[in-house]
Structures are given as C-alpha cells and as structure tokens.
Design an enzyme around this catalytic site. Structure first.
Site, PDB file in Angstrom:
ATOM      1  N   GLU A  64       0.830  -1.304  -0.099  1.00 16.04           N
ATOM      2  CA  GLU A  64      -0.126  -0.084  -0.002  1.00 16.04           C
ATOM      3  C   GLU A  64       0.801   1.314   0.006  1.00 16.04           C
ATOM      4  O   GLU A  64       0.590   2.082  -0.769  1.00 16.04           O
ATOM      5  CB  GLU A  64      -0.978   0.099   1.196  1.00 16.04           C
ATOM      6  N   GLU A 101       2.152   1.793  -3.398  1.00 20.24           N
ATOM      7  CA  GLU A 101       1.170   2.234  -4.265  1.00 20.24           C
ATOM      8  C   GLU A 101       1.126   3.719  -4.178  1.00 20.24           C
ATOM      9  O   GLU A 101       0.905   4.312  -5.004  1.00 20.24           O
ATOM     10  CB  GLU A 101      -0.017   1.558  -3.954  1.00 20.24           C
ATOM     11  N   CYS A 141      -8.027  -1.563   4.400  1.00 17.53           N
ATOM     12  CA  CYS A 141      -7.923  -2.621   5.425  1.00 17.53           C
ATOM     13  C   CYS A 141      -9.414  -2.757   5.951  1.00 17.53           C
ATOM     14  O   CYS A 141      -9.498  -3.962   6.472  1.00 17.53           O
ATOM     15  CB  CYS A 141      -7.047  -2.156   6.763  1.00 17.53           C
ATOM     16  N   SER A 184      -7.025   2.152  -2.094  1.00 17.81           N
ATOM     17  CA  SER A 184      -5.833   1.239  -2.467  1.00 17.81           C
ATOM     18  C   SER A 184      -6.432  -0.035  -2.970  1.00 17.81           C
ATOM     19  O   SER A 184      -7.079  -0.714  -2.283  1.00 17.81           O
ATOM     20  CB  SER A 184      -5.017   1.112  -1.251  1.00 17.81           C
ATOM     21  N   LYS A 189     -15.195  -8.902   8.915  1.00 23.00           N
ATOM     22  CA  LYS A 189     -14.111  -9.909   8.405  1.00 23.00           C
ATOM     23  C   LYS A 189     -14.685 -11.045   7.849  1.00 23.00           C
ATOM     24  O   LYS A 189     -14.212 -11.887   6.866  1.00 23.00           O
ATOM     25  CB  LYS A 189     -12.896 -10.067   9.388  1.00 23.00           C
ATOM     26  N   GLU A 195     -15.764 -10.453   4.659  1.00 24.44           N
ATOM     27  CA  GLU A 195     -14.854 -10.130   3.778  1.00 24.44           C
ATOM     28  C   GLU A 195     -14.220 -11.737   3.177  1.00 24.44           C
ATOM     29  O   GLU A 195     -14.004 -11.655   2.016  1.00 24.44           O
ATOM     30  CB  GLU A 195     -13.733  -9.190   4.126  1.00 24.44           C
ATOM     31  N   GLU A 243     -14.250 -12.975  -4.837  1.00 26.37           N
ATOM     32  CA  GLU A 243     -13.156 -12.717  -5.720  1.00 26.37           C
ATOM     33  C   GLU A 243     -11.817 -12.896  -4.887  1.00 26.37           C
ATOM     34  O   GLU A 243     -10.762 -12.867  -5.277  1.00 26.37           O
ATOM     35  CB  GLU A 243     -12.956 -11.079  -5.998  1.00 26.37           C
ATOM     36  N   CYS A 253      -9.844  -0.787  15.246  1.00 30.30           N
ATOM     37  CA  CYS A 253      -9.990  -2.377  15.538  1.00 30.30           C
ATOM     38  C   CYS A 253     -10.287  -2.701  16.815  1.00 30.30           C
ATOM     39  O   CYS A 253     -11.077  -3.777  17.298  1.00 30.30           O
ATOM     40  CB  CYS A 253      -9.246  -2.977  14.481  1.00 30.30           C
TER      41      CYS A 253
END
Lengths: 219, 120, 387
Positions: C135, C138, C164, C184, C223, C226, C231, C374
C-alpha cells in the site's frame, strides 16, 4: 361502640381523583409494558401494535408522573400529613404487624391494636409505592429521551430496574386491590376511595381507632 | 347523622416530613443523574486503554518499521519478486491486490483462468 | 455491483427488547424499527461492522459463527490448520479472562492456539507489514504520478484511501462507487495472509494447499463477510476459510478448559509469523497511517527516523488531519504530505464529498469503521463495566 353513628370523610375529592388517574395510568402502563416486553400481540394490538403501545406507554408515563406531582403541589398540607402518618410506626403498629391485623386466616386475633388513618400494612404499602414510582419514573425517562446517547450499560441497568420494579409494583397493587375491594373485612373501604369518600363512622372507629379519636365533628 | 373530618393544616413535624420527602426525591434524582453521567463518561474508557495497550506493545518490539521485518525481505526475495525487494511485482499484484465494485466479476474471471494461463 | 452475499453476518434475534439504542449506533442506517417495535437489519445497507452487536443493552444481536467448522477442521487429521490473529485481538482477549483492557496477552494467545490444536500459529501482523509495503509503494507511485514523474502513469488518483477495513469497503461500494479508484488496490492484511499462506506458506511447509485450512481470529465481524467475498480466490482456493472473533476464541479456550492465565509464553511460527511494532498499531485508529508514514519516510528520504512515533495522527477524535514533511531524495525536494484519519463511518461522508468535488488536498486518508479502530471492533469482548 354501637352508639357511634354518622360518616367519616376519609378521602377528599382531589385525593380520589388523583387515585383514579394513577390507577388508570397504572393499568395502561402495566398492560402495554407486559405486552411489548414479552411480545404478547393480543395485548399490544389493543393499543395498535407494539410501536403504538410503546407510544401509549410513554405518554401515559408522563401522566403517571404529572398527576401525583400536581396533586402534591396543590395539597401539600394533606401530603405532609399523609407522609407523617405512613412514616410513623408506634408500638401499636408493630403489634399489628406481628398478628398481621387479623387478615391472615390462621392467626386468630381477638382485638387488633388500635390503628391510625392507615394500618401498619397500608403504611408499608404507601412507602413501597412511593419508592417504586420514583424508581420507575427515574429509569423510564432516560430509556425514552436519551436512548441514543446513553451507553448500553446504563440503558440495560435502567431496563432491569424498570422491569423488576414494575413486577413488584404489580404484585403490590394486586394485593392492595384484593384487600381493599374483595376481602370481606376491608372491602367497605372500596367506596370511600373510588366513589364518594365516606366511610361509616362505626367501621372507622373499629378499624382506625387512633385516628377516629382525633377527628373533629362537623355537624 | 354526624360527619367527621380531619383537621385542616399541619403541624411543624408534618411539614418537615413532607418537605423532607420532596427534598429526598430531588436528591435521589440528582444522585441517579450523576451516576448516569459518570457511566456515560467512563463508558468509552476501555477504547483508550486498548489503544494504549497497542502503543505500549509497539514500544516494546525490537523491530518497529515494516520494511525492517526480515521475513518481509525474505518473502519478497524468495517468492514475490525473486532476487530483490520490489513491492507491487507481478506476483504480488496477483496475490495481494484486488479490485472493487463493478470490476469484481472481471477479476473473478481473471483469477479463475490464472492457473491455466500459467500452465500453458 | 455491491456484494453478492444476500444474508448479512449480523442479525437481530428475537430477544430484541425494542429499546431503539442500536439505530443511533449504526453508521449506515441499516437498522429499522421504532421504539417498542422489534428491530430489523437490512443486509443490503449493513456493513457487518457489529457495532450494534457490542452496544446492544440486551445482547440481542448476534453474528454468524464458524466455530463449528473450525472445530471440525481441527479434528480432521488430514488438514493442516493454520491460524492468524489480528493485532487488536492480543490487547483485548485477556479481558475475557479478567484482565484489564489493553493488557498484552500475545504470547499466551499463541500458546492457547497451539493447545486448541492449530498446526501452525502465524500472525496477521506479518501481512500487515506486507500491506504497508504494497500500500505504501502504491501511495508513493500515486504521489509521483501526481507530481508528473515519468513512469508512474498507470497509478490511480490521489488521495489514496486505505483498504484494510471491510466495512468501509462495502460502504464505499454501496454508497460511493465513484470513490473506488481512490481506494488502495492492496488487500486487507487478513486477505493477504490467505493467498500467502496457501502459496508461499504451503511451499515452506511442503503441503498441498488443498489440505490447508486458513483460520483467522479477528476483532471484527465484517471480516467474516470479507473472507466470503467471491473474488478472494487468488491462491486458487478460498483464501481465508473461516473467521472467528475474539469472543469466539475466548469461548473456545474456555470450552477446552485451558488455564489461559497460567500458560507459558510462546512465539509465532517462522516464515509468515514475525511482526513489527508498525504492524501492531494497525489495531488502533491512525495506526495504518503511522505505520505507512514510518516506512514511506525512511524509503523516500533514505535516512533513519529518530522518532518513529507520529503523535499527530494519534488520538480518538473522529476526524484528525496532519501534515508530515518528507524529504524526497529522488526528487531533491521536501514534500508536505497531507494525511487524514477517519474513525467512524458516520464522519467519512464529508471527507468523501470533498474528494469527489476536488476540494481535498489530502494525499492519504485512513478510514476505519469502528470508533477507536479495530480494538473496538464488533468481534471484541463486550464491555458492560461502568467505572
């Protein structure tokens, strides 16, 4: 005592009105509260579904608070006398409590000790109702007005206190209703609070001897 | 027929008791409100405590910068970009990067055929 | 296109007492219902963050659980079960065993996971470092592109948002599709760990990735959503198989009768288990930003930072901004990097609208759904203590 004739004005008009308002509010609050706490749709549908039942519950709660508040402010003298009566426990009261005033079937009582305007049981009930109302009002309003800002810990505490106070109050009021309206020894008092306010002097002299001796004769 | 009534007015003792009950009510309300405000203020303290726990742990670590992690250097050199530490290499892009929203079906298509492309 | 999952991770159970508290907690307005009426979560709007769950006064909101599947995998001797744990887990897990919030139980946690039967205990912090590398690189490419340096034309636009937080990603996909090019492309540390474990990790362990089960212990309910995104199959398999929360891990430890507080300290396994302080602070709001700044500063300036703490991005305010001057050796100039940290999705809308309208001067924006980061995620121990 048979020579005593006449009537005693036990509860004046405003007291009786306040009692009615509080009673009706209590029934509505109890029904709606039970309805949405335990999802009893039959009850909540009477009030138009759970959301509306809650709305009714909240605004009845406002009346439940304002009714007695206005009464106390208008009748502060009467209220003070009432507080004095229910907060004074004499030897007679304690003796009365030991035998439960003869209301319990298996305790035989020849002659219960002389009582004030309210007997010891009624005094305790009065105190508990005041404490209960205070708790239920104090916990009720945060649940409604500050439900978005208050932390979950405080809200859940409010709900728990509100719930258990309500359960205890429903039981207390149930007992109160039984003694004041159904029990053959004391149901004569029903009319005095619910209707015209008068009780037979003879009965008063028997049930509330100490108080009767302090009364003044009007006619 | 005689009518009996209570005497009007109240004694000093009765007045004090009535006022005391009202005063107690106000005090109880105040204490309850104070209690609520205290809970309200303390209710998020644990967040700061947990954050502080992470910062303290960070201070106790021997390595405190991501690019100094020897295993990171190792995975780039051995696997993601053989021979050097070059982030966003082809392999890193395939394994470690993604796409969002309406690009996802195309990404899934690519990923499903990735192995075949490389096998061929 | 938004997500494919029809049923959300979070749902209101029948214990709902209709107190209406959760509607004020929900950052996306996914919860419907009035006071007195049982509440309902719209899975299309819900970002699965679980804030309503940890804030429900009645514990009447629950999340989908994978504990049964994890137990099955642990009992299956043909499977190699590897586990990763997020940074925020180690400072909160102890609370379930009576320790104060913020107590570090990292090494006991590794030991407990081994006792539970996980074959390899790794650490999400390793891939958090990897995230910083990807990241951060990037971001440097995007900045160079904006400055007109040749060779970076394929980079995306500035500012760059962090990626994230899966709740934030779903929120952006659902509500602000035009902001997606700014996010990102690097995966979150959890989703980087999956493919890394099933390719590089499987290679190092000499096992077939098909026999590998990747479990993550997360402070987060989003999560769970996620790892099920369609994908997330870069390794050729489902990258992360199951996600359990901090609470569920504590339950597993208690159910197995492990004396957690008296466990001997252990370390994580090699190759994809070593972590740094930069990765540790990922769990706090501003942590990703601080870790990225540490690396970006040292790589761009080619000099060592005397003080690695960037106090300016710390704190608990919902929106914080700071400017860090980075001397860029390759360009020979000082580059003022404007950064912004958002914690709480409720506060991100104005930041996004500034970016979309072109008013934003930021280079890098960190967005975390949960207030505080978090460590206050929807999978963390529920706190009902008052003071």
């Amino acid at each position: 005592m048979s020579e005593i004739k006449g009537k005693v004005l036990k509860h004046d008009q405003q007291t009786r009105m306040m009692h009615w308002v509080h009673l009706i509010c209590f029934i509505i609050l109890g029904l709606t509260g039970i309805a949405f706490y335990w999802d009893i749709n039959i009850i909540s549908n009477i009030f138009g579904g759970p959301a509306n039942a809650s709305l009714v519950h909240r605004w009845t709660g406002v009346l439940f608070l304002t009714g007695p508040t206005i009464y106390i402010l208008l009748n502060f003298e009467r209220f003070s006398r009432f507080i004095d009566t229910i907060s004074t426990f004499t030897k007679n009261d304690i003796a009365w409590l030991k035998t439960m005033g003869g209301y319990v079937p298996f305790i035989k009582v020849e002659h219960a000790p002389p009582q004030d305007k309210y007997n010891a049981g009624q005094k305790i009930l009065g105190g508990l109702i005041i404490i209960g109302c205070l708790l239920i009002i104090l916990t009720g309003f945060p649940m409604w007005l500050w439900r978005y800002t208050l932390p979950a810990a405080f809200l859940s505490m409010c709900y728990n206190i509100h719930f258990w106070t309500a359960i205890i109050m429903i039981l207390l009021v149930g007992g109160h209703f039984f003694l004041a309206a159904i029990h053959p020894k004391s149901r004569v008092e029903f009319a005095s609070m619910m209707m015209d306010g008068y009780v037979d002097a003879e009965i008063t002299a028997h049930h509330n001897e100490s108080w009767f001796n302090e009364l003044q004769k009007v006619e | 027929m005689s009518i009996f009534k209570e005497k009007e007015g109240f004694t000093r003792r009765q007045f004090l008791k009535g006022s005391a009950i009202l005063a107690v009510t106000v005090v109880v309300t105040g204490v309850f409100a104070k209690f609520g405000v205290d809970i309200y203020k303390a209710s998020d303290d644990y967040i700061a405590e947990r954050v502080q726990g992470l910062y303290t742990l960070d201070e106790s670590m021997a390595i405190r910068r991501s690019h100094n992690n020897p295993e990171i250097a190792q995975i780039y050199q051995e696997f993601l970009s053989p021979g050097g530490v070059n982030p966003v290499s082809e392999k890193a892009h395939h394994l470690l990067h993604t796409r969002y929203g309406k690009d996802i079906p195309a990404l899934i298509e690519e990923l499903e055929h990735h192995d075949e492309d490389h096998a061929a | 296109m938004s997500t494919v999952i029809a049923e959300g991770v979070i749902h209101v159970t029948n214990d709902c007492k209709a107190c209406d508290h959760c509607t004020s907690i929900c950052p996306t307005g996914a919860i419907s219902g009035m006071l007195g009426q049982k509440h309902h979560i719209d899975p299309r709007l819900c970002v699965n963050c679980g804030q309503c769950l940890i804030n429900c006064p009645f514990g009447a909101i629950s999340d989908a659980s994978s504990v049964e599947m994890v137990r099955q995998a642990l009992n299956d001797s043909t499977k190699i079960v590897v586990v990763q744990e997020a940074p925020a887990v180690r400072v909160a897990l102890g609370e379930e065993f009576g320790l104060a919030p913020g107590t570090n139980v990292k090494n006991k946690m590794y030991a407990a996971l081994r006792k539970l039967g996980f074959d390899r205990v790794y650490d999400t912090e390793f891939t958090a470092d990897l995230t910083i590398m990807e990241e951060g690189t990037e971001l440097i490419h995007r900045v160079f592109n904006a400055l007109g340096v040749e060779g970076f034309e394929s980079s995306g636009p500035l500012p760059q948002f962090t990626s994230c937080c899966p709740a934030w990603i779903k929120y952006a996909e659902d509500k602000y599709p035009h902001i997606l090019p700014h996010i990102s492309s690097a995966k979150s540390p959890q989703q980087m760990f999956g493919p890394v474990a099933k390719t590089y990790g499987a290679m190092k362990l000499n096992v077939d990735p098909e026999d590998m089960i990747v479990v993550s212990v997360m402070p987060c309910t989003a999560k769970k959503y996620e790892c099920d995104r369609p994908e997330m199959i870069a390794s050729g398999f489902k990258d992360v198989d199951y996600v359990i929360t901090t609470r569920e891990l504590a339950e597993m430890i208690k159910a197995d009768g492990i004396d957690f507080l008296n466990l001997a300290d252990e370390d994580a396994d090699k190759f994809i288990g070593l972590s740094t302080g930069a990765a540790t602070i990922f769990g706090a709001t501003g942590g990703v930003m601080e870790a990225a700044l540490r690396t970006a500063y040292e790589i761009l300036s080619e000099e060592k930072l005397d003080k690695v703490e960037f106090e300016a991005v710390r704190g608990l305010a919902p929106v914080r901004e700071a400017t860090v001057e980075i001397p860029v050796k390759a360009l020979g100039t000082k580059l003022p990097v404007h950064v912004c940290v958002v914690t709480g999705l409720k506060y991100v809308d104005s930041v996004i609208e500034d970016v979309l309208a072109g008013r934003s001067t930021y280079h890098f924006i960190e967005v975390m759904n949960c207030p505080g980061g978090c460590i206050n995620g929807g999978g963390q121990p529920i706190r009902r203590d008052t003071y």
